[in-house]
Structure formats: C-alpha cells, structure tokens
Motif scaffolding. Sequence first.
Motif, PDB file in Angstrom:
ATOM      1  N   GLU A   1       0.847  -1.182   0.041  1.00  0.00           N
ATOM      2  CA  GLU A   1      -0.052  -0.143  -0.035  1.00  0.00           C
ATOM      3  C   GLU A   1       0.898   1.276  -0.068  1.00  0.00           C
ATOM      4  N   ARG A   2       2.069   1.406  -0.313  1.00  0.00           N
ATOM      5  CA  ARG A   2       3.109   2.396  -0.326  1.00  0.00           C
ATOM      6  C   ARG A   2       2.792   3.178  -1.502  1.00  0.00           C
ATOM      7  N   LYS A   3       2.501   4.518  -1.191  1.00  0.00           N
ATOM      8  CA  LYS A   3       2.392   5.444  -2.170  1.00  0.00           C
ATOM      9  C   LYS A   3       3.321   6.602  -2.132  1.00  0.00           C
ATOM     10  N   LEU A   4       3.724   7.151  -3.237  1.00  0.00           N
ATOM     11  CA  LEU A   4       4.660   8.236  -3.263  1.00  0.00           C
ATOM     12  C   LEU A   4       3.770   9.485  -3.563  1.00  0.00           C
ATOM     13  N   GLU A   5       4.094  10.220  -2.554  1.00  0.00           N
ATOM     14  CA  GLU A   5       3.123  11.741  -2.706  1.00  0.00           C
ATOM     15  C   GLU A   5       4.022  12.742  -3.213  1.00  0.00           C
ATOM     16  N   ILE A   6       3.637  13.448  -4.030  1.00  0.00           N
ATOM     17  CA  ILE A   6       4.680  14.767  -4.133  1.00  0.00           C
ATOM     18  C   ILE A   6       3.712  15.814  -4.117  1.00  0.00           C
ATOM     19  N   PRO A   7       4.166  16.889  -3.041  1.00  0.00           N
ATOM     20  CA  PRO A   7       3.161  17.888  -2.915  1.00  0.00           C
ATOM     21  C   PRO A   7       3.420  19.017  -3.886  1.00  0.00           C
ATOM     22  N   LEU A   8       2.235  19.259  -4.395  1.00  0.00           N
ATOM     23  CA  LEU A   8       2.164  20.474  -5.409  1.00  0.00           C
ATOM     24  C   LEU A   8       2.016  21.882  -4.833  1.00  0.00           C
ATOM     25  N   PRO A   9       2.521  22.699  -5.721  1.00  0.00           N
ATOM     26  CA  PRO A   9       2.592  23.952  -5.168  1.00  0.00           C
ATOM     27  C   PRO A   9       1.229  24.701  -4.855  1.00  0.00           C
ATOM     28  N   SER A  10       0.949  25.602  -4.088  1.00  0.00           N
ATOM     29  CA  SER A  10      -0.437  26.048  -3.721  1.00  0.00           C
ATOM     30  C   SER A  10      -0.714  27.097  -4.652  1.00  0.00           C
ATOM     31  N   ASP A  11      -1.934  27.823  -4.494  1.00  0.00           N
ATOM     32  CA  ASP A  11      -1.983  28.889  -5.570  1.00  0.00           C
ATOM     33  C   ASP A  11      -1.308  29.924  -5.148  1.00  0.00           C
ATOM     34  N   GLN A  12      -1.250  30.294  -3.814  1.00  0.00           N
ATOM     35  CA  GLN A  12      -0.222  31.247  -3.245  1.00  0.00           C
ATOM     36  C   GLN A  12       1.129  31.221  -3.786  1.00  0.00           C
ATOM     37  N   ASP A  13       1.678  29.828  -3.736  1.00  0.00           N
ATOM     38  CA  ASP A  13       3.095  29.712  -4.132  1.00  0.00           C
ATOM     39  C   ASP A  13       3.155  30.357  -5.858  1.00  0.00           C
ATOM     40  N   LEU A  14       1.992  29.811  -6.463  1.00  0.00           N
ATOM     41  CA  LEU A  14       2.113  30.002  -7.861  1.00  0.00           C
ATOM     42  C   LEU A  14       2.283  31.707  -8.066  1.00  0.00           C
ATOM     43  N   ASP A  15       1.098  32.386  -7.336  1.00  0.00           N
ATOM     44  CA  ASP A  15       1.092  33.794  -7.220  1.00  0.00           C
ATOM     45  C   ASP A  15       2.626  34.278  -7.050  1.00  0.00           C
ATOM     46  N   ARG A  16       3.029  33.897  -6.071  1.00  0.00           N
ATOM     47  CA  ARG A  16       4.406  34.676  -5.895  1.00  0.00           C
ATOM     48  C   ARG A  16       5.435  34.436  -6.872  1.00  0.00           C
ATOM     49  N   ALA A  17       5.268  33.130  -7.516  1.00  0.00           N
ATOM     50  CA  ALA A  17       6.296  32.883  -8.548  1.00  0.00           C
ATOM     51  C   ALA A  17       6.037  33.990  -9.932  1.00  0.00           C
ATOM     52  N   MET A  18       4.720  33.908 -10.085  1.00  0.00           N
ATOM     53  CA  MET A  18       4.187  34.813 -11.251  1.00  0.00           C
ATOM     54  C   MET A  18       4.614  36.422 -11.012  1.00  0.00           C
ATOM     55  N   SER A  19       4.699  36.532  -9.742  1.00  0.00           N
ATOM     56  CA  SER A  19       4.889  38.106  -9.490  1.00  0.00           C
ATOM     57  C   SER A  19       6.332  38.463  -9.628  1.00  0.00           C
ATOM     58  N   PHE A  20       7.184  37.357  -8.965  1.00  0.00           N
ATOM     59  CA  PHE A  20       8.521  37.431  -9.239  1.00  0.00           C
ATOM     60  C   PHE A  20       8.847  37.533 -10.888  1.00  0.00           C
ATOM     61  N   LEU A  21       8.325  36.661 -11.533  1.00  0.00           N
ATOM     62  CA  LEU A  21       8.712  36.670 -12.957  1.00  0.00           C
ATOM     63  C   LEU A  21       8.162  37.899 -13.546  1.00  0.00           C
ATOM     64  N   GLU A  22       7.263  38.460 -13.408  1.00  0.00           N
ATOM     65  CA  GLU A  22       6.653  39.665 -13.992  1.00  0.00           C
ATOM     66  C   GLU A  22       7.643  40.897 -13.517  1.00  0.00           C
ATOM     67  N   LYS A  23       8.139  40.838 -12.445  1.00  0.00           N
ATOM     68  CA  LYS A  23       9.148  42.043 -11.928  1.00  0.00           C
ATOM     69  C   LYS A  23      10.465  41.864 -12.732  1.00  0.00           C
ATOM     70  N   ALA A  24      10.904  40.713 -12.773  1.00  0.00           N
ATOM     71  CA  ALA A  24      12.180  40.614 -13.526  1.00  0.00           C
ATOM     72  C   ALA A  24      12.098  40.628 -15.188  1.00  0.00           C
ATOM     73  N   TRP A  25      10.880  40.102 -15.892  1.00  0.00           N
ATOM     74  CA  TRP A  25      10.646  40.614 -17.035  1.00  0.00           C
ATOM     75  C   TRP A  25      10.745  42.215 -17.251  1.00  0.00           C
ATOM     76  N   ARG A  26      10.059  42.761 -16.486  1.00  0.00           N
ATOM     77  CA  ARG A  26       9.900  44.364 -16.439  1.00  0.00           C
ATOM     78  C   ARG A  26      11.369  44.858 -16.209  1.00  0.00           C
ATOM     79  N   ARG A  27      12.184  44.544 -15.289  1.00  0.00           N
ATOM     80  CA  ARG A  27      13.314  44.864 -15.257  1.00  0.00           C
ATOM     81  C   ARG A  27      14.176  44.777 -16.487  1.00  0.00           C
TER      82      ARG A  27
END
Length: 177
Positions: A135-161
């Motif tokens: 019954e062993r299962k391998l679970e990979i935690p997926l990023p939450s919506d908040q984590d995705l929003d933080r990553a997107m804002s970082f990428l937007e700032k980097a792109w603008r710069r």
Amino acid sequence: MKPAKSSTTSWCAAAIVVVTMVSGGLVAAQSAPDGDNGRYSMTPIPDGVLRLDTRTGAVSTCTRNDAGWACYAVPDERSALDAEIGRLQAEVERLKGQFAAGPTVSGKIDEALPKSDPLKKPEPQAREPKVAEGERKLEIPLPSDQDLDRAMSFLEKAWRRLIDMANRVQKDVSGKI
C-alpha cells in the motif's frame, strides 16, 4: 719536366670536369620529372624552400645547412584530424556494441531489498503510522495557488526590469551614434 706535369694536371682537370658533367647528366636523367611540372613543386620562403609532393600531397620545408640541404616534413593538421576522427568513430562503434549488448546495471533487480539500511539513521517513530508494503504510495506535494502567485509576480518583476534595462541600453546606444 714542367711541360709533362702541366699537361698531366690539365688532363686530370679535364677528366674531372667530364666526369662531373656525365654524373650530373646521369643524376638529372634519374630524377627526370614524372609529368609536365615534375613530382615536386617548389616555392621559395625566407628560410629556404617549401616543397610540395604532388603525388602524396606531403609538404616539407627544405633549408640549407653546413652539411647541405635538409628537408623536414611539415606537420599535417589533416592527418591529425583524420586520426582523431578515426579514434572517435572506433569509440562510437565500441559504445554502440556495449549498448546493443544491454545495460551492465539494470534498474530492476530480482533480489529483495534489505529490510533495513545499516547506514541510514533511524527516523523518529512519531511521524506516520507504518503502512503495509503493497500500500505504499509516493506523494509529491504540489505548489499552492499562493506559491504560484508569488512565482508569477517574481517573474513579472524580472521581465519588467529586463525590458527597462534593454530600453536604457538602446537609448544610450542611439544617443551616442
């Protein structure tokens, strides 16, 4: 007596001249060119002569020294490249043979893995209850919506710069020209 000695010297000198001319003619006849331009093509260089063998394509530099003329082969990059190509082709064939023979280490083994690893540090027991082997299962935690929003804002700032920096460089370059 003097006339006899003088005539003997003259005869010896004439004989030497004749022998030299005949031997020179024989040498010239032996090294007669094979074609219209001969086997070798000579080009003067500051240190001597550059000799090209028109049959084989070998290039030599010929220089005059105390003992006479000496010719030395010029290192040929093409032969070195051909040797390296041959070595690499042989290695590719060897690797293809190894690949065709199958992997030496398989990802799957028939033996059971040991129940415990002697090098592994013991884990705290209070984390999770043990589950049965099947019954062993391998679970990979997926990023939450908040984590995705933080990553997107970082990428937007980097792109603008990056865009701002490109615009500044373009202005600097166009202003100087």
